[in-house]
Design an enzyme around this catalytic site. Structure first.
Site, mmCIF file in Angstrom:
data_model
loop_
_atom_site.group_PDB
_atom_site.id
_atom_site.type_symbol
_atom_site.label_atom_id
_atom_site.label_comp_id
_atom_site.label_asym_id
_atom_site.label_seq_id
_atom_site.Cartn_x
_atom_site.Cartn_y
_atom_site.Cartn_z
ATOM 1 C CD GLU A 178 -3.238 4.281 10.939
ATOM 2 O OE1 GLU A 178 -2.263 4.606 11.534
ATOM 3 O OE2 GLU A 178 -3.245 4.388 9.584
ATOM 4 C CG ASP B 281 -0.194 -0.043 2.478
ATOM 5 O OD1 ASP B 281 0.034 0.946 3.335
ATOM 6 O OD2 ASP B 281 -0.008 -1.269 2.707
#
Length: 280
Positions: free
Chosen positions: A176, A85
Site C-alpha cells: 500500500e 479480513d
C-alpha cells in the site's frame, strides 16, 4: 435660415447578452448547481473523506449510510460471495458468533494478517489462525509489505510463521505504501523477489492486495500474471471490476463477534470458483 447639421449616431447595435456576460452567467449557474449538489450530498461527501482520514466509531448517521451502502453492494452482486479480513486491530474475535449485523451478507471466507515487514508477527495471528481452522470459513493469510525493508527477509518472515495447506487461499502480499529510500523500480524488484520466494515455498502464485490507484499506476502492467485483490471505498463505486479477484469495498462494517469495525470483500464468483483459486 440656418441649415441643420446631420449627426451620425455613434451608438453600436447591441445584443441582449454579450459573450463575456454569457460566460459569467453560465459560470454562476454551474457554481450554483455544484453548491446545491454538494449540500444535498454533504453527508456522503464528508463520509467519503472519513474513509481516508479516520478509522473510528461512526456516528448514527454515518452508520446508517454505511449499512445502506453495504446493502446496495450486496444486492448488486447476486451469485457472488463475501468475506472479511482481520488483524490485531480487531481485538479478540468471538468466532462462534461471527456474522454480519442484520444478516446483510453471509461470510464465506476470512483472511488474517500474519506478518509485517522483516520481523513483525501480528500479535493475534497465531490465535486467529488456530481458531479460524476450526470454522467452516475458507481461510487465508497475508503479509504487510514494508517498502524500505529487505524483501528476502520479509518473505522469510512470512514463510517461517505461516503454514498453508490444501484448501487455504494462496499467500497474499499487501502493498500500500510508496517507498521513501528507493525508486519505484527497486520496489517492484523487491515485490517480485518476495512473490518468487513465496511461490517457491508454497507451490502457488501469491495474490496481490493493493489500492485501486496503486494498482492502476504501478502494478497492473508489471505484474500481469498475478491475481489482484483491490481496495476502493468510493461510495459511488457500485460493482466489482472484471479484472479483480476480490474487491474490498468497505473498512467500516459492523459484525457480531467483533467489537471493532471490519473490512468486507466481495469475491468475483461463487464458492466453487473460490475453491478453484485455493491451494490444491
Amino acid at each position: 435660415m440656418a441649415t441643420r447639421r446631420k449627426y451620425t449616431s455613434k451608438r453600436k447595435k447591441q445584443t441582449l447578452i454579450s459573450p463575456k456576460s454569457f460566460k459569467w452567467i453560465l459560470g454562476l449557474f454551474l457554481l450554483l448547481i455544484t453548491i446545491v449538489f454538494v449540500y444535498q450530498k454533504k453527508d456522503v461527501v464528508l463520509y467519503y473523506l472519513g474513509f481516508k482520514y479516520k478509522h473510528a466509531n461512526l456516528t448514527a448517521n454515518q452508520r446508517k449510510l454505511e449499512d445502506a451502502r453495504i446493502n446496495d453492494i450486496v444486492a448488486n452482486h447476486e451469485g457472488k460471495i463475501f468475506g472479511i479480513d482481520v488483524s490485531q486491530y480487531q481485538g479478540t474475535i468471538d468466532w462462534e458468533n461471527l456474522e454480519a449485523i442484520e444478516e446483510q451478507f453471509e461470510i464465506k471466507f476470512v483472511v488474517v494478517r500474519a506478518t509485517a515487514g522483516s520481523k513483525k508477527v501480528d500479535r493475534n495471528f497465531k490465535k486467529n489462525w488456530k481458531n479460524l481452522s476450526s470454522t467452516v470459513y475458507i481461510q487465508g493469510a497475508y503479509h504487510y509489505y514494508r517498502p524500505d525493508e529487505n524483501s528476502t527477509d520479509q518473505a522469510t518472515n512470512f514463510i517461517k510463521n505461516v503454514n498453508l495447506r490444501k484448501g487455504h487461499l494462496p499467500p497474499i502480499l499487501d502493498i500500500e505504501k510508496m517507498p521513501k529510500g528507493q525508486s519505484m523500480n527497486k520496489l517492484k524488484e523487491g515485490l517480485q523477489n518476495w512473490l518468487t520466494l513465496v511461490e517457491k515455498q508454497y507451490g502457488v502464485k501469491p495474490i496481490i492486495y493493493t489500492g485501486e490507484k496503486y494498482y492502476e499506476d504501478f502494478l497492473r502492467d508489471d505484474f500481469p500474471d498475478y491475481l489482484f485483490w483491490i481496495a476502493n471505498y468510493n461510495p459511488w463505486k457500485e460493482k466489482i471490476e472484471d479484472d479483480y479477484l476480490m474487491w474490498q469495498f468497505t473498512e467500516k462494517a459492523q459484525l457480531h463477534g467483533i467489537n471493532e469495525l471490519v473490512d468486507v470483500n466481495v469475491f468475483n464468483g461463487n464458492v466453487a470458483d473460490l475453491k478453484k483459486v485455493c491451494i490444491k
